[in-house]
Design a protein around this motif. Structure first.
Motif, PDB file in Angstrom:
ATOM      1  N   GLN A  51      11.145   4.537   7.449  1.00 28.01           N
ATOM      2  CA  GLN A  51      10.861   4.180   6.068  1.00 28.01           C
ATOM      3  C   GLN A  51      11.989   3.413   5.394  1.00 28.01           C
ATOM      4  N   HIS A 107       5.645   9.133   6.260  1.00 26.07           N
ATOM      5  CA  HIS A 107       6.153   8.667   4.970  1.00 26.07           C
ATOM      6  C   HIS A 107       4.983   8.106   4.189  1.00 26.07           C
ATOM      7  N   GLU A 108       4.768   8.695   2.991  1.00 20.91           N
ATOM      8  CA  GLU A 108       3.618   8.325   2.163  1.00 20.91           C
ATOM      9  C   GLU A 108       2.328   8.436   2.976  1.00 20.91           C
ATOM     10  N   HIS A 118       6.044  -0.632  10.613  1.00 16.84           N
ATOM     11  CA  HIS A 118       7.410  -0.114  10.601  1.00 16.84           C
ATOM     12  C   HIS A 118       7.821   0.504  11.937  1.00 16.84           C
ATOM     13  N   SER A 120       5.565   5.554   8.879  1.00 21.83           N
ATOM     14  CA  SER A 120       5.421   4.560   7.797  1.00 21.83           C
ATOM     15  C   SER A 120       4.445   3.445   8.142  1.00 21.83           C
ATOM     16  N   CYS A 164      18.786   4.213   2.345  1.00 28.22           N
ATOM     17  CA  CYS A 164      17.396   3.898   2.688  1.00 28.22           C
ATOM     18  C   CYS A 164      16.846   2.803   1.786  1.00 28.22           C
ATOM     19  N   TRP A 216      13.915  -1.857  10.470  1.00 31.12           N
ATOM     20  CA  TRP A 216      13.600  -0.572   9.854  1.00 31.12           C
ATOM     21  C   TRP A 216      14.355   0.545  10.561  1.00 31.12           C
TER      22      TRP A 216
END
Length: 755
Positions: A548, A518-519, A528, A524, A573, A542
C-alpha cells in the motif's frame, strides 16, 4: 435380564404394591389399638384378615417411597423425568436411643428420666405399636485436663460418683421399658473438670455401632442427646495429648465401654453429619435453656437434626421427644448422592396445585402421599470408562429407605466397542484393506497402516514412514496444517469453493488468499502486488505489508519546496507524519501548518490585504505586484474549507472589521480564496445609551419616593383612627383618677404644729 432375575423384580413390585395398599388401608384404624396383622403367622391367616397383606420374599420390608429401583440410560445433556411417590406410613417402626450426659450436674435429670421411661414408651406407642428403647451415657475422655487423674479421683471423682469414662452403652434397643427404667435408675453419675463434655465421642459410637446398639434397618432411628453443657470437637484432643484423628469406627468392648477414648481425637461436626446421613439417624438435641442457642447452630450443620429445650430436671422430656418427633415426621426432604457428572433437580406441588422446583414438602400427615419429579441429567461423561455405569441413591432425609437408580451413561457407541453391532475387526474389515478395525463406518488403522482406509503401509518402499511425512520437520502440528488429507505420507490439499483461490505446498502451507489487505483489497489490488504463499509480493514502485505504500517519497514534498514534509515531519508510506518539538505542533498534508507558531496566515496576510482589499503596507509602498505575483488569489463572497488539506485564516483590521481567507493546493499549485467584503460591526450611539440610563434612573427614583409617601400616609391615618376610636370608648370622668381609693385610717402627729 435372565428369567430368574425378571421374576424377582416382578415379585418385588407386587410386594411393594401389597405393602403400600395395606399400610394406607390401616390409616383409618386407631394407632393405639394393637395391629391385627402382626399376630398372623401364615399367609392364609393374613389373607383372611381385612387390611392385611403378605409378601413371599423373605427379606421384604415395607417402604414409604416408590419405586424402589429403576434402570436408566442417559446421553450427555439428556434429562429424564422420574416420578417418585412418598407417603408417611402409619405404625412405622421406631427405635429411640436415649444418650445422656451423666456428669454430676445431670443427677436429678437421671432420676427423673428413670420414672418417665414407661410414660415415654406409652406416648411413643400412640405413634406405633413397634417401638423400642435404648440407653447410653457419657462423661469425657479420662485424661487431663478433662478429668482429674489423681488416683483417688479416678476411682470416685465426687461423693457418690462412679469412676469417669468416655461412653458406655448401658442398654441396647429393646421393647422392655421396665429394663430401660431400671438401667437408668441404676446408672451412676461421674465427674469431670472442664465445662464441655465428650458428647461427640458418644454420638459417633452410638451411630456406627449398629449391631451393638441393635439399630433396625426398617425403622425410623431417633437419637435423643441430653445434656446441660457444651461439647468438645475435633482438635480439642490435643490438650490431652490425643492427636490421632477420629476414625469413625465402632470401638465398644463386651461391657459396652468405648475403648479408644484416650486414643482417638473427638469427631468433627462434618464427621458426625456424614455418619448421620450414612446411617439415616434423626438426632434430637434435648438441652437446657442456656445451651439452646449453641445446639440450634449445631443442628443447622447436621442433617435431619433438631433441638429442644430441656427443663432443669428433664421432667418435660416426654413432651419434648413427642414434639420433636412430630416436627421430624411432618416433612420430607429428598437427598441424593449424585456426583459432578450427574445433576438431579426436584419438582413438586406438595399438597397444593402449583408445581415448583423443591426437594422438600412440609405439613405432612400420616397416610398423605406427595409426588416428586426428579429430573435426572447427565452433565458429562467420566474419563474412566469404569465409571460409565453408576448407582445413584435418592432417599428421604433421616430414613433408611431409598430409590436406587442403576444409571448407564451412553458415552460410547455400541459400534465403537468390539462385539458391538457395526464393529468389524481388521481380520474381516475389507473396507479398511484388512489394515484396521471398522468402527461406526470409520477405519481405525493398526500401527503398521495409515490412511483414510488404512491403504498406506509403514513399510512404503519409497521411504515415506507414516503420517510424520505430512508434518513439517521438527514440528508437532496437525497433519497438512489441517488444510489437506495425508495419503500415504503425502498431503493432498483440499480444493477451495472459489476457483481463484488455491492451497498448495508440500504440507498445504501456502495459499494465495490469506495475505494482508488494504482498503479491502488483497495486497492493495493487482496494480500494487499479488499474494504468494501467504505474503504480498509487491510490484515496482510499491512497498509495505499490503503493497500500500509508494516506494518513493515524492508525494511527501510540497510544490515549490525541496524538503520532505516541509522539514517538519517524516514520510511514512507516502504520507507525512508531522512531529512535535519545543511546543510547536505541525500539521497539514506536508506538515506546512503550525497552529502554535507563526504560520502561513501571517505570511499571506499582506498580499491578501493588498490584492483584495487594496490596503496595507505593500499597497502604500507599491510593492504589491512584486511580492504577490507568485500567488493565485481568488475573490469570493463566502469563505469555506472544502477539503482537509485547506486552512482558514481570520483577521480584523484597525476598524474592527473581520475578514477571512483560505489557502491550500490545487494539485501542485498554491491557491488562496479570499473574502472580498469585510464584516464590520455596527456603530454604537454612546450618548443615546447614557441619556437613556439617566432617564431610567430618575423615573425609578420618583416612583420609589411616591410609593414611600403613599405607604406612610396610609399608616398615619390608620394610627389616628385607632387612637380616636379608643378615646371615644372611654367610660370614666376625665377629672378623677379611676384607680384612686381613700385611706381607711388617718393619724395626726401631736407634735406637728401645722407648719
Amino acid at each position: 435380564m435372565d428369567t430368574a432375575a425378571l421374576t424377582m423384580w416382578r415379585l418385588w413390585a407386587v410386594c411393594a404394591a401389597l405393602a403400600v395398599t395395606a399400610v394406607w388401608a390401616q390409616e383409618a384404624e386407631k394407632l393405639t389399638q394393637p395391629n391385627p396383622c402382626t399376630s398372623k403367622q401364615t399367609c392364609s391367616e393374613c389373607m383372611q384378615t381385612p387390611t392385611c397383606a403378605w409378601c413371599a420374599l423373605p427379606t421384604f420390608e415395607a417402604t414409604q417411597i416408590a419405586p424402589q429401583r429403576v434402570r436408566m440410560s442417559l446421553r450427555v445433556h439428556e434429562a429424564h423425568d422420574l416420578k417418585v411417590q412418598f407417603a408417611l406410613a402409619p405404625n412405622y417402626p421406631i427405635d429411640l436411643y436415649y444418650l445422656m450426659d451423666l456428669s454430676k450436674s445431670m443427677e436429678d435429670d437421671k432420676d427423673k428420666l428413670s420414672t418417665l421411661g414407661n410414660l415415654l414408651a406409652q406416648e411413643m406407642r400412640k405413634l406405633t405399636s413397634n417401638f423400642r428403647l435404648g440407653f447410653g451415657s457419657f462423661v469425657d475422655k479420662v485424661v487431663m485436663p478433662y478429668v482429674s487423674t489423681v488416683p483417688a479421683n479416678l476411682e470416685s471423682p465426687c461423693t457418690g460418683c462412679e469412676a469417669p469414662y468416655g461412653y458406655q452403652n448401658a442398654l441396647s434397643l429393646t421393647s422392655d421399658t421396665e429394663m430401660f427404667a431400671r438401667e437408668v435408675r441404676d446408672a451412676k453419675v461421674s465427674g469431670n473438670l472442664d465445662a464441655p463434655e465428650g458428647g461427640f465421642d458418644a454420638i459417633m459410637q452410638a451411630i456406627v455401632c449398629k449391631e451393638e446398639i441393635s439399630w433396625r434397618s426398617n425403622a425410623r432411628r431417633l437419637l435423643v442427646f441430653s445434656t446441660d453443657a457444651g461439647f468438645h470437637y475435633a482438635g480439642d484432643g490435643k490438650l490431652g495429648g490425643v492427636v490421632k484423628p477420629n476414625d469413625g469406627v465402632c470401638h465398644l468392648d463386651s461391657r459396652g465401654r468405648y475403648t479408644h477414648s484416650d486414643m482417638l481425637d473427638y469427631p468433627s461436626v462434618s464427621q458426625i453429619n456424614q455418619k448421620v446421613k450414612e446411617n439415616s439417624i434423626n438426632v434430637i438435641f434435648a438441652v437446657t435453656a442456656e445451651q439452646r442457642e449453641t445446639y440450634d447452630e449445631l443442628s443447622r450443620h447436621i442433617e435431619a437434626s433438631s433441638a429442644g429445650t430441656l427443663s432443669n430436671d428433664s421432667s418435660n422430656v416426654v413432651t419434648l421427644v413427642k414434639q420433636q418427633y412430630d416436627a421430624i415426621t411432618s416433612f420430607v426432604e429428598m437427598k441424593d448422592n449424585s456426583t459432578e457428572f450427574v445433576r438431579i433437580r426436584y419438582y413438586s406441588a406438595c399438597r397444593g396445585n402449583t408445581t415448583t422446583e423443591t426437594n422438600r414438602c412440609d405439613k405432612l400427615k400420616i397416610g398423605q402421599q406427595v409426588n416428586f419429579t426428579a429430573k435426572v441429567e447427565l452433565i458429562k461423561c467420566p474419563e474412566d470408562p469404569a465409571r460409565w455405569n453408576d448407582i445413584i441413591e435418592i432417599k428421604p432425609a433421616g430414613l433408611n429407605e431409598s430409590l436406587i437408580i442403576d444409571l448407564a451413561m451412553q458415552c460410547q457407541c455400541d459400534c465403537d466397542r468390539p462385539g458391538g453391532p457395526g464393529f468389524k475387526p481388521a481380520a474381516i474389515a475389507a473396507e479398511c484393506n484388512y489394515g484396521g478395525d471398522l468402527q461406526c463406518g470409520k477405519c481405525v488403522c493398526d500401527p503398521l497402516h495409515f490412511g483414510a482406509f488404512c491403504e498406506c503401509s509403514q513399510s512404503d518402499p519409497n521411504g515415506r514412514i507414516g503420517e510424520d511425512q505430512c508434518r513439517p520437520p521438527n514440528s508437532t502440528d496437525i497433519l497438512c496444517y489441517g488444510r489437506g488429507e495425508c495419503v500415504c505420507g503425502e498431503c493432498n490439499c483440499y480444493p477451495r469453493e472459489n476457483p481463484n483461490e488455491e492451497v498448495k505446498g508440500d504440507f498445504c502451507e501456502c495459499d494465495n488468499f490469506s495475505c494482508d489487505r488494504h482498503e479491502k483489497l488483497l495486497c492493495s489490488g493487482p496494480d500494487h502486488g499479488s499474494c504468494v504463499c501467504g505474503e504480498c509480493s509487491c510490484l515496482d514502485g510499491w512497498t509495505g505489508n499490503a503493497c500500500q505504500c509508494p516506494a518513493s517519497n515524492a508525494s511527501c514534498i510540497a510544490p515549490g519546496d525541496t524538503r520532505q514534509c516541509s522539514g517538519a515531519g517524516e514520510c511514512v508510506c507516502g504520507q507525512c507524519v508531522c512531529k512535535e518539538e519545543q511546543g510547536a505542533r505541525y500539521s497539514g498534508k506536508y506538515c506546512e501548518d503550525c497552529p502554535t507558531c507563526r504560520g502561513k496566515c501571517e505570511l499571506y496576510k499582506p498580499c491578501v490585504n493588498c490584492v483584495v482589499h487594496d490596503s496595507g503596507e505593500l499597497k502604500e509602498e507599491g510593492r504589491c505586484e512584486e511580492e504577490c505575483s507568485h500567488l493565485i488569489i481568488n475573490k469570493t463572497d463566502v469563505v469555506e474549507v472544502e477539503n482537509p488539506d485547506e486552512r482558514i485564516c481570520t483577521f480584523s483590521d484597525e476598524h474592527g472589521c473581520r475578514y477571512q481567507f483560505v489557502y491550500g493546493y490545487d494539485g501542485e499549485t498554491q491557491v488562496i480564496r479570499a473574502q472580498e467584503t469585510k464584516k464590520c460591526p455596527p456603530a454604537i450611539n454612546i450618548l443615546g445609551i447614557v441619556l437613556t440610563l439617566i432617564a431610567a434612573i430618575v423615573v425609578v427614583g420618583m416612583a420609589v419616593l411616591m410609593l414611600w409617601k403613599l405607604l406612610t400616609t396610609i399608616h398615619d391615618r390608620r394610627e389616628y383612627a385607632k387612637w380616636d376610636s379608643e378615646r371615644k370608648m372611654a367610660k370614666w370622668d376625665t377629672g378623677e383618677n379611676p384607680i384612686y381609693k381613700q385611706a381607711t385610717s388617718t393619724y395626726k402627729n401631736p407634735a406637728y404644729g401645722g407648719k
